[in-house]
Design an enzyme around this catalytic site. Structure first.
Site, PDB file in Angstrom:
ATOM      1  N   SER A  20       0.838  -1.209   0.000  1.00  0.00           N
ATOM      2  CA  SER A  20       0.000   0.000   0.000  1.00  0.00           C
ATOM      3  C   SER A  20       0.871   1.256   0.000  1.00  0.00           C
ATOM      4  O   SER A  20       2.044   1.206   0.396  1.00  0.00           O
ATOM      5  CB  SER A  20      -0.885  -0.003   1.256  1.00  0.00           C
ATOM      6  OG  SER A  20      -1.692   1.154   1.333  1.00  0.00           O
ATOM      7  N   ILE A  22       3.021   4.448   0.379  1.00  0.00           N
ATOM      8  CA  ILE A  22       4.400   4.867   0.128  1.00  0.00           C
ATOM      9  C   ILE A  22       5.289   3.663  -0.181  1.00  0.00           C
ATOM     10  O   ILE A  22       6.123   3.708  -1.096  1.00  0.00           O
ATOM     11  CB  ILE A  22       4.921   5.667   1.349  1.00  0.00           C
ATOM     12  CG1 ILE A  22       4.165   7.011   1.439  1.00  0.00           C
ATOM     13  CG2 ILE A  22       6.423   5.886   1.272  1.00  0.00           C
ATOM     14  CD1 ILE A  22       4.397   7.786   2.737  1.00  0.00           C
ATOM     15  N   ASP A  67       4.562 -10.350   9.013  1.00  0.00           N
ATOM     16  CA  ASP A  67       4.262  -9.301   9.996  1.00  0.00           C
ATOM     17  C   ASP A  67       5.590  -8.767  10.531  1.00  0.00           C
ATOM     18  O   ASP A  67       6.428  -9.552  10.998  1.00  0.00           O
ATOM     19  CB  ASP A  67       3.424  -9.953  11.116  1.00  0.00           C
ATOM     20  CG  ASP A  67       2.953  -8.971  12.172  1.00  0.00           C
ATOM     21  OD1 ASP A  67       3.666  -7.981  12.435  1.00  0.00           O
ATOM     22  OD2 ASP A  67       1.883  -9.215  12.741  1.00  0.00           O
ATOM     23  N   VAL A  68       5.785  -7.469  10.497  1.00  0.00           N
ATOM     24  CA  VAL A  68       7.076  -6.899  10.918  1.00  0.00           C
ATOM     25  C   VAL A  68       7.339  -7.026  12.419  1.00  0.00           C
ATOM     26  O   VAL A  68       8.454  -6.781  12.864  1.00  0.00           O
ATOM     27  CB  VAL A  68       7.256  -5.406  10.507  1.00  0.00           C
ATOM     28  CG1 VAL A  68       7.375  -5.256   9.009  1.00  0.00           C
ATOM     29  CG2 VAL A  68       6.156  -4.525  11.089  1.00  0.00           C
ATOM     30  N   TYR A 161       2.665   8.214  18.114  1.00  0.00           N
ATOM     31  CA  TYR A 161       3.176   8.170  16.743  1.00  0.00           C
ATOM     32  C   TYR A 161       4.342   9.145  16.562  1.00  0.00           C
ATOM     33  O   TYR A 161       5.383   8.791  16.006  1.00  0.00           O
ATOM     34  CB  TYR A 161       2.040   8.509  15.773  1.00  0.00           C
ATOM     35  CG  TYR A 161       2.423   8.460  14.304  1.00  0.00           C
ATOM     36  CD1 TYR A 161       2.452   7.255  13.603  1.00  0.00           C
ATOM     37  CD2 TYR A 161       2.751   9.634  13.614  1.00  0.00           C
ATOM     38  CE1 TYR A 161       2.797   7.226  12.250  1.00  0.00           C
ATOM     39  CE2 TYR A 161       3.091   9.602  12.265  1.00  0.00           C
ATOM     40  CZ  TYR A 161       3.111   8.399  11.593  1.00  0.00           C
ATOM     41  OH  TYR A 161       3.451   8.371  10.259  1.00  0.00           O
ATOM     42  N   TRP A 255       8.078  26.833   7.435  1.00  0.00           N
ATOM     43  CA  TRP A 255       7.595  28.163   7.834  1.00  0.00           C
ATOM     44  C   TRP A 255       7.033  28.144   9.225  1.00  0.00           C
ATOM     45  O   TRP A 255       6.991  27.100   9.870  1.00  0.00           O
ATOM     46  CB  TRP A 255       6.615  28.718   6.818  1.00  0.00           C
ATOM     47  CG  TRP A 255       5.339  27.959   6.563  1.00  0.00           C
ATOM     48  CD1 TRP A 255       4.833  26.860   7.225  1.00  0.00           C
ATOM     49  CD2 TRP A 255       4.376  28.277   5.538  1.00  0.00           C
ATOM     50  NE1 TRP A 255       3.644  26.474   6.691  1.00  0.00           N
ATOM     51  CE2 TRP A 255       3.320  27.313   5.653  1.00  0.00           C
ATOM     52  CE3 TRP A 255       4.270  29.245   4.536  1.00  0.00           C
ATOM     53  CZ2 TRP A 255       2.205  27.314   4.797  1.00  0.00           C
ATOM     54  CZ3 TRP A 255       3.171  29.225   3.709  1.00  0.00           C
ATOM     55  CH2 TRP A 255       2.143  28.280   3.832  1.00  0.00           C
TER      56      TRP A 255
HETATM   57  N1  LIG Z   1       0.769   8.977   4.602  1.00  0.00           N
HETATM   58  C1  LIG Z   1       1.424   9.916   5.249  1.00  0.00           C
HETATM   59  O1  LIG Z   1       0.998  11.107   5.267  1.00  0.00           O
HETATM   60  C2  LIG Z   1       2.706   9.615   5.942  1.00  0.00           C
HETATM   61  C3  LIG Z   1       3.483  10.704   6.369  1.00  0.00           C
HETATM   62  C4  LIG Z   1       4.685  10.441   7.014  1.00  0.00           C
HETATM   63  C5  LIG Z   1       5.110   9.139   7.224  1.00  0.00           C
HETATM   64  N2  LIG Z   1       4.333   8.100   6.804  1.00  0.00           N
HETATM   65  C6  LIG Z   1       4.847   6.764   7.045  1.00  0.00           C
HETATM   66  O2  LIG Z   1       4.979   6.098   5.815  1.00  0.00           O
HETATM   67  C7  LIG Z   1       4.869   4.680   6.021  1.00  0.00           C
HETATM   68  C8  LIG Z   1       3.857   4.117   5.033  1.00  0.00           C
HETATM   69  O3  LIG Z   1       2.591   4.706   5.320  1.00  0.00           O
HETATM   70  P1  LIG Z   1       1.480   4.863   4.202  1.00  0.00           P
HETATM   71  O4  LIG Z   1       0.987   6.256   4.281  1.00  0.00           O
HETATM   72  O5  LIG Z   1       1.969   4.318   2.924  1.00  0.00           O
HETATM   73  O6  LIG Z   1       0.334   3.969   4.841  1.00  0.00           O
HETATM   74  P2  LIG Z   1      -0.468   2.735   4.262  1.00  0.00           P
HETATM   75  O7  LIG Z   1      -1.473   2.418   5.315  1.00  0.00           O
HETATM   76  O8  LIG Z   1      -0.935   3.019   2.892  1.00  0.00           O
HETATM   77  O9  LIG Z   1       0.647   1.577   4.192  1.00  0.00           O
HETATM   78  C9  LIG Z   1       1.189   0.999   5.339  1.00  0.00           C
HETATM   79  C10 LIG Z   1       1.412  -0.471   5.071  1.00  0.00           C
HETATM   80  O10 LIG Z   1       2.011  -1.054   6.240  1.00  0.00           O
HETATM   81  C11 LIG Z   1       1.473  -2.340   6.387  1.00  0.00           C
HETATM   82  N3  LIG Z   1       1.582  -2.845   7.743  1.00  0.00           N
HETATM   83  C12 LIG Z   1       0.951  -2.375   8.857  1.00  0.00           C
HETATM   84  N4  LIG Z   1       1.261  -3.137   9.917  1.00  0.00           N
HETATM   85  C13 LIG Z   1       2.085  -4.113   9.468  1.00  0.00           C
HETATM   86  C14 LIG Z   1       2.727  -5.208  10.091  1.00  0.00           C
HETATM   87  N5  LIG Z   1       2.581  -5.469  11.391  1.00  0.00           N
HETATM   88  N6  LIG Z   1       3.519  -6.007   9.333  1.00  0.00           N
HETATM   89  C15 LIG Z   1       3.676  -5.762   8.004  1.00  0.00           C
HETATM   90  N7  LIG Z   1       3.101  -4.743   7.362  1.00  0.00           N
HETATM   91  C16 LIG Z   1       2.303  -3.927   8.087  1.00  0.00           C
HETATM   92  C17 LIG Z   1      -0.001  -2.177   6.000  1.00  0.00           C
HETATM   93  O11 LIG Z   1      -0.594  -3.438   5.697  1.00  0.00           O
HETATM   94  C18 LIG Z   1       0.090  -1.242   4.819  1.00  0.00           C
HETATM   95  O12 LIG Z   1       0.164  -1.950   3.591  1.00  0.00           O
HETATM   96  C19 LIG Z   1       4.471   4.492   7.482  1.00  0.00           C
HETATM   97  O13 LIG Z   1       5.607   4.159   8.239  1.00  0.00           O
HETATM   98  C20 LIG Z   1       3.954   5.866   7.870  1.00  0.00           C
HETATM   99  O14 LIG Z   1       4.055   6.087   9.256  1.00  0.00           O
HETATM  100  C21 LIG Z   1       3.149   8.308   6.160  1.00  0.00           C
END
Ligand SMILES: NC(=O)c1ccc[n+]([C@@H]2O[C@H](COP(=O)([O-])OP(=O)(O)OC[C@H]3O[C@@H](n4cnc5c(N)ncnc54)[C@H](O)[C@@H]3O)[C@@H](O)[C@H]2O)c1
Length: 255
Positions: A20, A22, A67-68, A161, A255
């Site tokens: 999913s 990023i 699972d991580v 978080y 900013w």
């Molecule tokens: N979306 C944002 O605005 C944003 C901003 C800053 C940082 N992030 C970080 O970017 C990363 C990706 O987030 P995203 O926005 O793509 O979210 P997302 O929910 O689209 O993707 C996260 C993925 O992590 C997987 N995941 C969750 N728990 C898990 C586990 N125990 N084992 C294996 N996989 C697991 C989920 O199944 C999912 O596919 C995260 O670390 C998030 O904190 C996101």
């Protein structure tokens, strides 16, 4: 004369959270840059969709679901990727979760879940990847932190978080120092607000337009806009870059 190379031809990568958002976009970016990718995420995620995108980008991938928070599942995934593609050279740890609650009401379970997945999960991922890279003679790891590890959001109550993401930044710096003698570079990438499932959570639904307005570029990032910075940090163009955090936030923290 300068000589730099942003390509990842011949590279073998694992991406956690590849099903999913990023992680998915970065997996496709690595594939477009010539790397082979092992796609790690929970079985419920869209790993099949990512694999199709990787193949459409002209590369090869394999699904290694898990699972991580489970060290054995990460070790097994790395072993399977190495059996199929050869020594692991690159890793991106993007698996993560978020939620929100006022600090005074937050249960220990809610606090702990974020730390288990977002901090311990990143450490266990790095450990499995680092062991393989030490065996193989080196590599590069990028951990996805967040701008939330650098600042606290107005109106978004997520002390767990924010502090977890700070921990991701500093565990990356610490591993960079520890593993430099093994020829392993470790950096973190801190996205700003990005349009993924995480920003379609009920807690943030009404805030997403405010997020855009509070960003100098006046919009959220597309997930694909994290792929270039991640590939840069992984590639030999970043050969002297370790222990740093690359903040990609559309100017939000400026900013
Ligand atoms: N979306 C944002 O605005 C944003 C901003 C800053 C940082 N992030 C970080 O970017 C990363 C990706 O987030 P995203 O926005 O793509 O979210 P997302 O929910 O689209 O993707 C996260 C993925 O992590 C997987 N995941 C969750 N728990 C898990 C586990 N125990 N084992 C294996 N996989 C697991 C989920 O199944 C999912 O596919 C995260 O670390 C998030 O904190 C996101």
């Amino acid at each position: 004369m300068t000589s730099f190379n942003f390509r990842m031809d011949g590279g073998v990568a694992i991406i956690t959270g590849a099903g999913s958002g990023i992680g998915q976009a970065i997996a496709v970016g690595i594939a477009e840059s010539g790397g082979k990718v092992g796609l790690f995420d929970l079985p419920s995620s869209d790993l099949e969709g990512t694999l199709r995108m990787v193949e459409a980008a002209g590369s090869t991938g394999m699904i290694v679901s898990g699972d991580v928070t489970q060290a054995a599942e990460l070790t097994d995934a790395v072993d399977r990727i190495e059996s199929m593609f050869g020594p692991l050279t690159h890793a991106v740890n993007s698996a993560g979760v978020a939620d929100a609650a006022p600090a005074e009401d937050m249960s220990q379970e809610q606090w702990q879940r974020i730390y288990d997945i977002d901090v311990t999960g990143v450490f266990l991922s790095c450990q499995a990847e680092g062991r393989a890279m030490i065996r193989g003679g080196g590599g590069a790891i990028v951990n996805i932190a967040s701008m939330s590890g650098t600042m606290a959001h107005r109106g978004l109550q997520q002390v767990h978080y924010n502090s977890a993401k700070s921990a991701v930044k500093h565990l990356s710096t610490s591993l960079a120092v520890e593993w430099a003698p093994h020829n392993i570079r470790v950096n973190s990438l801190s996205p700003g607000y990005t349009l993924t499932a995480m920003n379609r959570r009920p807690e943030v639904a009404t805030q997403v337009s405010a997020f855009a307005a509070e960003t100098p570029m006046n919009r959220l990032a597309e997930p694909a806009e994290m792929a270039g910075p991640a590939v840069f940090l992984l590639s030999s163009a970043a050969s002297y870059c370790t222990g740093t955090d690359l903040l990609i936030d559309g100017g939000y923290t400026s900013w």
